[in-house]
Design an enzyme around this catalytic site. Structure first.
Site, PDB file in Angstrom:
ATOM      1  N   GLY A 188      -8.844  -9.471  25.377  1.00  0.00           N
ATOM      2  CA  GLY A 188      -9.322 -10.770  25.423  1.00  0.00           C
ATOM      3  C   GLY A 188     -10.302 -11.132  24.319  1.00  0.00           C
ATOM      4  N   CYS A 189     -11.082 -10.596  24.086  1.00  0.00           N
ATOM      5  CA  CYS A 189     -12.001 -11.096  23.044  1.00  0.00           C
ATOM      6  C   CYS A 189     -11.332 -11.317  21.685  1.00  0.00           C
ATOM      7  CB  CYS A 189     -13.239 -10.156  22.893  1.00  0.00           C
ATOM      8  SG  CYS A 189     -14.056  -9.903  24.482  1.00  0.00           S
ATOM      9  N   THR A 190     -10.279 -10.586  21.392  1.00  0.00           N
ATOM     10  CA  THR A 190      -9.695 -10.467  19.959  1.00  0.00           C
ATOM     11  C   THR A 190      -8.892 -11.693  19.988  1.00  0.00           C
ATOM     12  OG1 THR A 190      -9.568  -8.197  19.651  1.00  0.00           O
ATOM     13  CG2 THR A 190      -7.911  -9.604  18.574  1.00  0.00           C
TER      14      THR A 190
END
Length: 151
Positions: A44-46
């Site tokens: 998700g952060c990527t």
């Protein structure tokens, strides 16, 4: 835990070490999009960081810089940027000062286990340091476009 910031509040005055050997000042005297994310190199952060990177020029055209903040180290941020070819700046909040100031360090619950972590959140800060918009418990898909559209 600090109370969550809301639209119309003044952004906390902070200075964080950032990628590229610089520091990030909040507020900066320019428009800023500050997004808090849990961990470098997670799916998700990527995706969120890549989406903001892809729209960096569009945000700049509207007068806004973008900075992502997590509690990861600068070394971790540098690897994340290189691996994912990110174009945005990342700041390190290893001591949690920024997370506390923005009210994003919260109790989380996963599979019945409670723990403290970063609530994925985005803040738009005006040049005078006023918070113009806030998104909490962000769902990554289309989020960067939603923020851009709101400006």
């Amino acid at each position: 835990m600090t109370a969550a910031l809301a639209v119309g509040d003044k952004a906390p005055e902070l200075e964080l070490a950032a990628t590229g050997g610089s520091n990030v000042k909040i507020p900066s005297g320019k428009g800023m999009v500050v997004f808090f994310y849990p961990k470098d190199s997670t799916p998700g952060c990527t995706n969120e960081a890549k989406d903001f990177s892809a729209l960096k020029a569009d945000f700049a055209a509207k007068g806004y810089d973008i900075v992502g903040i997590s509690r990861d180290s600068l070394a971790s941020h540098d690897k994340f940027i290189a691996r994912q070819e990110l174009t945005i700046q990342l700041a390190s909040d290893e001591d949690g000062q920024a997370c506390e100031a923005f009210g994003v360090w919260v109790e989380k619950n996963m599979y019945g286990r409670k723990y403290m972590g970063i609530e994925r959140s985005t803040f738009v800060i005006s040049p005078d340091g006023t918070i113009e918009a806030v998104w909490r418990k962000v769902k990554v898909k289309e989020h960067a476009k939603t923020v851009l559209t709101a400006l």
